[in-house]
Design a protein around this motif. Sequence first.
Motif, PDB file in Angstrom:
ATOM      1  N   TYR A   1       0.827  -1.213   0.000  1.00 38.16           N
ATOM      2  CA  TYR A   1       0.000   0.000   0.000  1.00 38.16           C
ATOM      3  C   TYR A   1       0.855   1.254   0.000  1.00 38.16           C
ATOM      4  N   PHE A   2       2.052   1.185   0.642  1.00 32.44           N
ATOM      5  CA  PHE A   2       2.952   2.336   0.626  1.00 32.44           C
ATOM      6  C   PHE A   2       3.647   2.449  -0.733  1.00 32.44           C
ATOM      7  N   SER A   3       3.907   1.292  -1.354  1.00 34.14           N
ATOM      8  CA  SER A   3       4.482   1.300  -2.703  1.00 34.14           C
ATOM      9  C   SER A   3       3.555   2.013  -3.674  1.00 34.14           C
ATOM     10  N   ALA A   4       2.238   1.808  -3.509  1.00 30.05           N
ATOM     11  CA  ALA A   4       1.270   2.470  -4.383  1.00 30.05           C
ATOM     12  C   ALA A   4       1.356   3.985  -4.244  1.00 30.05           C
ATOM     13  N   LEU A   5       1.600   4.467  -3.026  1.00 30.44           N
ATOM     14  CA  LEU A   5       1.720   5.903  -2.802  1.00 30.44           C
ATOM     15  C   LEU A   5       2.967   6.477  -3.463  1.00 30.44           C
ATOM     16  N   LEU A   6       3.981   5.650  -3.668  1.00 33.35           N
ATOM     17  CA  LEU A   6       5.192   6.089  -4.359  1.00 33.35           C
ATOM     18  C   LEU A   6       5.057   5.961  -5.873  1.00 33.35           C
TER      19      LEU A   6
ATOM     20  N   ALA B   1       2.237   5.765  -7.862  1.00 38.74           N
ATOM     21  CA  ALA B   1       1.208   6.569  -8.536  1.00 38.74           C
ATOM     22  C   ALA B   1       1.719   7.946  -8.962  1.00 38.74           C
TER      23      ALA B   1
ATOM     24  N   CYS C   1     -10.857  -1.273  -5.007  1.00 39.01           N
ATOM     25  CA  CYS C   1     -10.062  -0.169  -5.560  1.00 39.01           C
ATOM     26  C   CYS C   1     -10.578   0.228  -6.940  1.00 39.01           C
TER      27      CYS C   1
ATOM     28  N   ILE D   1      -1.217   1.783 -10.315  1.00 38.45           N
ATOM     29  CA  ILE D   1      -2.002   1.194  -9.233  1.00 38.45           C
ATOM     30  C   ILE D   1      -2.458  -0.215  -9.615  1.00 38.45           C
TER      31      ILE D   1
END
Length: 281
Positions: A64-69, A71, A147, A202
């Motif tokens: 989930y933190f990887s997605a924040l990076l 995107a 999602c 994502i």
Amino acid sequence: MTATLFLQSAVGGILLGGIYGLLAMGLSLSWGLLKLVNLSHFALAFLGAYLTYELGTVHGIPAYFSALLIAPLFFLFGIAIHSVFVRFRVKEFASLLVTFGVTILIESLIQWIWSADFLRYETPYAQTTFRIGSIFVPVLDLSAFVCAVLLAGAAWIALNKTMLGKALRAAAHDPSVASAFGINSTRVSYILAGLCSAIAGIAGVFIALIGTLAPSQIESWIGVVFAVAIIGGLGSPAGALAAGMLIGLAESFTMTVVNPAWAPLVAFSVLIVILLRKPVI
């Protein structure tokens, strides 16, 4: 087919449709509103999947933190690619050829860095399911579906209820008239191109969590996702999700009732039937 098997197949098909819809969403928006057939969307999704794998297995960063990076990084990459299209005035058919080349480059880059071997991102919750009666629901597949629903809903609201969305639709329908009303078609197109690439990133996060990774799999997703985008209607995020669920259900029931080998034929069979009934998409 028993009732339990029928329901389990239906749940599996709907959740698979969430992944299809998530992958088709960016392609549908780009093709429908920007008039650009962005084949690199699939390669970007797999690049996002490999980055998720790398960040998780090597650096211990949760998905989930990887997605924040990923995107925002992909948002910038989408803007960079779109700047090339704007600079050289790339049209719809030419964009297909250009992005095919970008796809090959990204696939080669993935193979060079991570090799052509199959990789699996093992997480503590990879096999986690919860039970509703006699039906088992995989947590990761459900997360991908949720999602996809949230992104489709947000995209629909943005396109229909905000000034930016209305400007995008006006520019896609008639750029010259939109410009006459003060809409900067080029500027809004950059924003949409970036968002489409971010959606691909994502989608890649969930591909890493759910599936097995190999560079050669990029081509295997192209056909079915193209069909989903066309069936759902170009420029329609909700339509992409609905079409993904339709194809997912059809494939799931085919694998259960007939034979798993027949599943890849389903998407194109549905596409042909719909095009015969409604030749103008």
